[in-house]
Enzyme design. Structure first.
Site, mmCIF file in Angstrom:
data_model
loop_
_atom_site.group_PDB
_atom_site.id
_atom_site.type_symbol
_atom_site.label_atom_id
_atom_site.label_comp_id
_atom_site.label_asym_id
_atom_site.label_seq_id
_atom_site.Cartn_x
_atom_site.Cartn_y
_atom_site.Cartn_z
ATOM 1 N N ASP A 140 -0.534 4.156 0.971
ATOM 2 C CA ASP A 140 -1.074 5.052 1.999
ATOM 3 C C ASP A 140 -0.184 5.001 3.241
ATOM 4 O OD1 ASP A 140 -1.995 3.055 3.995
ATOM 5 O OD2 ASP A 140 -3.470 2.474 2.480
ATOM 6 N N ASN A 155 0.825 -1.208 0.000
ATOM 7 C CA ASN A 155 0.000 0.000 0.000
ATOM 8 C C ASN A 155 0.857 1.256 0.000
ATOM 9 O OD1 ASN A 155 -2.057 -1.792 0.153
ATOM 10 N ND2 ASN A 155 -2.493 -1.469 2.316
ATOM 11 N N ALA A 186 -11.015 -7.550 7.189
ATOM 12 C CA ALA A 186 -9.752 -7.422 7.931
ATOM 13 C C ALA A 186 -9.966 -6.872 9.337
ATOM 14 C CB ALA A 186 -8.786 -6.522 7.156
ATOM 15 N N ASN A 188 -8.114 -12.757 4.401
ATOM 16 C CA ASN A 188 -8.656 -12.009 3.258
ATOM 17 C C ASN A 188 -10.172 -12.101 3.293
ATOM 18 O OD1 ASN A 188 -9.348 -11.167 0.488
ATOM 19 N ND2 ASN A 188 -7.171 -11.429 0.055
ATOM 20 N N LEU A 189 -10.810 -11.197 2.589
ATOM 21 C CA LEU A 189 -12.259 -11.251 2.483
ATOM 22 C C LEU A 189 -12.697 -12.538 1.792
ATOM 23 C CD1 LEU A 189 -14.482 -9.295 3.266
ATOM 24 C CD2 LEU A 189 -14.253 -8.212 1.028
ATOM 25 N N GLY A 192 -5.178 -9.196 3.053
ATOM 26 C CA GLY A 192 -5.874 -8.271 2.148
ATOM 27 C C GLY A 192 -5.178 -7.985 0.843
ATOM 28 N N THR A 193 -4.560 -9.013 0.282
ATOM 29 C CA THR A 193 -4.025 -8.814 -1.073
ATOM 30 C C THR A 193 -4.557 -9.911 -1.982
ATOM 31 O OG1 THR A 193 -2.044 -8.814 -2.481
ATOM 32 C CG2 THR A 193 -1.819 -9.897 -0.350
ATOM 33 N N HIS A 237 5.886 -0.743 -2.844
ATOM 34 C CA HIS A 237 5.375 -0.082 -4.055
ATOM 35 C C HIS A 237 5.395 1.443 -3.944
ATOM 36 C CE1 HIS A 237 3.012 -3.983 -5.271
ATOM 37 N NE2 HIS A 237 4.309 -4.083 -5.493
HETATM 38 C C1 BJW Z 1 -10.246 -7.396 1.696
HETATM 39 C C2 BJW Z 1 -11.175 -6.439 2.100
HETATM 40 C C3 BJW Z 1 -11.427 -6.360 3.480
HETATM 41 C C4 BJW Z 1 -11.045 -6.342 -0.024
HETATM 42 N N1 BJW Z 1 -10.775 -7.163 4.321
HETATM 43 N N2 BJW Z 1 -9.613 -8.188 2.543
HETATM 44 C C5 BJW Z 1 3.808 -12.371 -15.477
HETATM 45 C C6 BJW Z 1 4.003 -13.262 -14.431
HETATM 46 C C7 BJW Z 1 4.581 -12.839 -13.223
HETATM 47 C C8 BJW Z 1 4.926 -11.511 -13.042
HETATM 48 C C9 BJW Z 1 4.724 -10.652 -14.072
HETATM 49 C C10 BJW Z 1 4.181 -11.068 -15.276
HETATM 50 N N3 BJW Z 1 4.090 -9.992 -16.092
HETATM 51 C C11 BJW Z 1 4.570 -8.915 -15.435
HETATM 52 C C12 BJW Z 1 4.964 -9.313 -14.206
HETATM 53 C C13 BJW Z 1 5.527 -8.461 -13.136
HETATM 54 C C14 BJW Z 1 4.498 -7.512 -12.589
HETATM 55 C C15 BJW Z 1 3.248 -8.296 -12.192
HETATM 56 O O1 BJW Z 1 3.193 -8.916 -11.146
HETATM 57 N N4 BJW Z 1 2.212 -8.268 -13.013
HETATM 58 C C16 BJW Z 1 1.003 -9.031 -12.730
HETATM 59 C C17 BJW Z 1 -0.214 -8.163 -13.021
HETATM 60 C C18 BJW Z 1 1.068 -10.318 -13.508
HETATM 61 N N5 BJW Z 1 5.111 -6.893 -11.445
HETATM 62 C C19 BJW Z 1 5.808 -5.793 -11.563
HETATM 63 O O2 BJW Z 1 5.922 -5.194 -12.626
HETATM 64 C C20 BJW Z 1 6.536 -5.306 -10.337
HETATM 65 N N6 BJW Z 1 7.903 -5.083 -10.663
HETATM 66 C C21 BJW Z 1 8.696 -6.058 -11.080
HETATM 67 O O3 BJW Z 1 8.343 -7.204 -11.184
HETATM 68 O O4 BJW Z 1 9.951 -5.607 -11.384
HETATM 69 C C22 BJW Z 1 10.872 -6.502 -11.999
HETATM 70 C C23 BJW Z 1 12.130 -5.688 -12.294
HETATM 71 C C24 BJW Z 1 13.302 -6.024 -11.655
HETATM 72 C C25 BJW Z 1 14.463 -5.272 -11.938
HETATM 73 C C26 BJW Z 1 14.405 -4.209 -12.841
HETATM 74 C C27 BJW Z 1 13.214 -3.884 -13.460
HETATM 75 C C28 BJW Z 1 12.059 -4.632 -13.171
HETATM 76 C C29 BJW Z 1 5.987 -3.963 -9.889
HETATM 77 C C30 BJW Z 1 4.581 -4.053 -9.421
HETATM 78 C C31 BJW Z 1 4.047 -2.655 -9.115
HETATM 79 C C32 BJW Z 1 2.599 -2.685 -8.695
HETATM 80 N N7 BJW Z 1 2.101 -1.374 -8.678
HETATM 81 C C33 BJW Z 1 0.702 -1.152 -8.261
HETATM 82 C C34 BJW Z 1 0.275 0.302 -8.577
HETATM 83 C C35 BJW Z 1 1.073 1.321 -7.941
HETATM 84 C C36 BJW Z 1 0.579 1.699 -6.586
HETATM 85 C C37 BJW Z 1 -0.556 2.687 -6.596
HETATM 86 O O5 BJW Z 1 -0.774 3.452 -7.521
HETATM 87 O O6 BJW Z 1 -1.277 2.677 -5.577
HETATM 88 O O7 BJW Z 1 0.555 -1.473 -6.883
HETATM 89 S S1 BJW Z 1 -0.452 -2.214 -9.065
HETATM 90 C C38 BJW Z 1 -1.511 -2.409 -7.705
HETATM 91 O O8 BJW Z 1 -1.561 -3.823 -7.367
HETATM 92 C C39 BJW Z 1 -0.827 -1.684 -6.540
HETATM 93 C C40 BJW Z 1 -0.981 -2.685 -5.441
HETATM 94 O O9 BJW Z 1 -0.016 -2.473 -4.431
HETATM 95 C C41 BJW Z 1 -0.859 -4.014 -6.145
HETATM 96 C C42 BJW Z 1 -1.449 -5.168 -5.402
HETATM 97 O O10 BJW Z 1 -2.806 -5.041 -5.262
HETATM 98 P P1 BJW Z 1 -3.515 -5.559 -3.944
HETATM 99 O O11 BJW Z 1 -3.019 -4.801 -2.789
HETATM 100 O O12 BJW Z 1 -3.415 -7.031 -3.880
HETATM 101 O O13 BJW Z 1 -5.016 -5.081 -4.196
HETATM 102 P P2 BJW Z 1 -6.192 -5.806 -5.000
HETATM 103 O O14 BJW Z 1 -7.211 -4.776 -5.277
HETATM 104 O O15 BJW Z 1 -5.688 -6.597 -6.127
HETATM 105 O O16 BJW Z 1 -6.776 -6.857 -3.965
HETATM 106 C C43 BJW Z 1 -7.426 -6.453 -2.794
HETATM 107 C C44 BJW Z 1 -7.654 -7.693 -1.949
HETATM 108 O O17 BJW Z 1 -8.217 -7.266 -0.737
HETATM 109 C C45 BJW Z 1 -8.628 -8.702 -2.570
HETATM 110 O O18 BJW Z 1 -8.078 -10.001 -2.453
HETATM 111 C C46 BJW Z 1 -9.884 -8.575 -1.709
HETATM 112 O O19 BJW Z 1 -10.555 -9.826 -1.523
HETATM 113 C C47 BJW Z 1 -9.300 -8.113 -0.411
HETATM 114 N N8 BJW Z 1 -10.207 -7.300 0.411
HETATM 115 N N9 BJW Z 1 -11.693 -5.803 1.057
HETATM 116 C C48 BJW Z 1 -9.906 -8.075 3.891
HETATM 117 N N10 BJW Z 1 -12.353 -5.476 4.025
#
Ligand code: BJW
Length: 234
Positions: free
Chosen positions: A102, A100, A221, A203-204, A177-178, A117
């Protein structure tokens, strides 16, 4: 769902790693990424949170992050953030790895936090790499060479060494929560497993990696995190 607390009861965990995602802040009022169909003002989130988008339309990307930075003043840490801050006080080695951007973990009282991130309240100079604290709104005309210090897709995550070291050495790994969609964060469970850590998902709902966890607790959560931690430490 695996909920048998016996495997953690009466164990004294010394090295605890917690990974949090958007779900931990959802009940504070911050939207998760993959709800609302992943849209922001009609834009695909993955298009807004990217370096290409920033290059093509910096004003739009700044607007997105300005709005989210402004929202921080309107939200508060919730019971899950607070329970994790309490846990840190009771554990010898504790690392909180958050995806996160935040500041709710800090505001709840957590200390050893790794914002893998990036952070909304920091900006980075695209020419020099200088990072500085920032509050308020970035207007593109005033900030030509400054971008949000946020890790976009394809960019290396922050603190990777510290994160992998902590996950490799932990005896308890909590994932809260991811959606486990984004790597390398989602893969940390495998790193922790290699050290025979007990891995717990809260997680939810089920995620694509739920079956890798030793325990799963599904629910909001603010309920499941304090409940689980209460049972763990009682
Ligand atoms: C609750 C709830 C409640 C709801 N109680 N629970 C193919 C295979 C493998 C990897 C890759 C691939 N192709 C590309 C990649 C790599 C890529 C990646 O993983 N892509 C995937 C989409 C496949 N990763 C990257 O690019 C990362 N970098 C990297 O790998 O670098 C390599 C490198 C090395 C050396 C040099 C150069 C490069 C970087 C990833 C950056 C992610 N950025 C973001 C946006 C920026 C932040 C922002 O603006 O805020 O980060 S994307 C977005 O997703 C954000 C989040 O941090 C991240 C994760 O999301 P999160 O937190 O899981 O949220 P949600 O919405 O997905 O899920 C919420 C969850 O909460 C759900 O499960 C709900 O059930 C739950 N929930 N309410 C409890 N009340």
């Amino acid at each position: 769902m695996k909920t048998n607390m016996e495997i953690v009861k009466n164990r004294k965990f010394k090295n605890v790693v917690v990974l949090t995602g958007a779900g931990v802040s959802a009940e504070s009022g911050i939207k998760t990424f993959r709800d609302a169909n992943g849209l922001w003002e009609g834009h695909d989130i993955t298009q807004v949170a990217s370096f290409d988008a920033y290059q093509n339309d910096p004003a739009m990307v700044h607007r997105f992050y300005n709005a989210r930075r402004k929202q921080l003043a309107e939200v508060k840490p919730n019971a899950a953030h607070r329970a994790l801050a309490q846990l840190e006080k009771r554990v010898q080695n504790f690392s909180l790895i958050t995806q996160n951007v935040d500041d709710l973990h800090e505001r709840a009282g957590s200390h050893n936090i790794f914002h893998m991130h990036g952070e909304l309240k920091k900006i980075r100079n695209t020419l020099t790499g200088e990072i500085k604290s920032f509050e308020g709104a970035i207007l593109e005309k005033d900030f030509t060479n400054w971008r949000p210090d946020i890790v976009w897709f394809g960019e290396p995550v922050k603190y990777s060494e510290e994160i992998f070291t902590a996950a490799s050495a932990c005896d308890l790994f909590l994932c809260i929560g991811t959606s486990n969609n984004v790597y390398p964060a989602a893969g940390l469970v495998h790193t922790a497993k290699m050290n025979q850590a007990i891995c717990v998902e809260l997680n939810l709902e089920e995620t694509q990696l739920s079956s890798y966890y030793d325990l799963n607790f599904f629910g909001p959560a603010t309920e499941v995190v304090p409940e689980f931690l209460e049972q763990l430490t009682s």
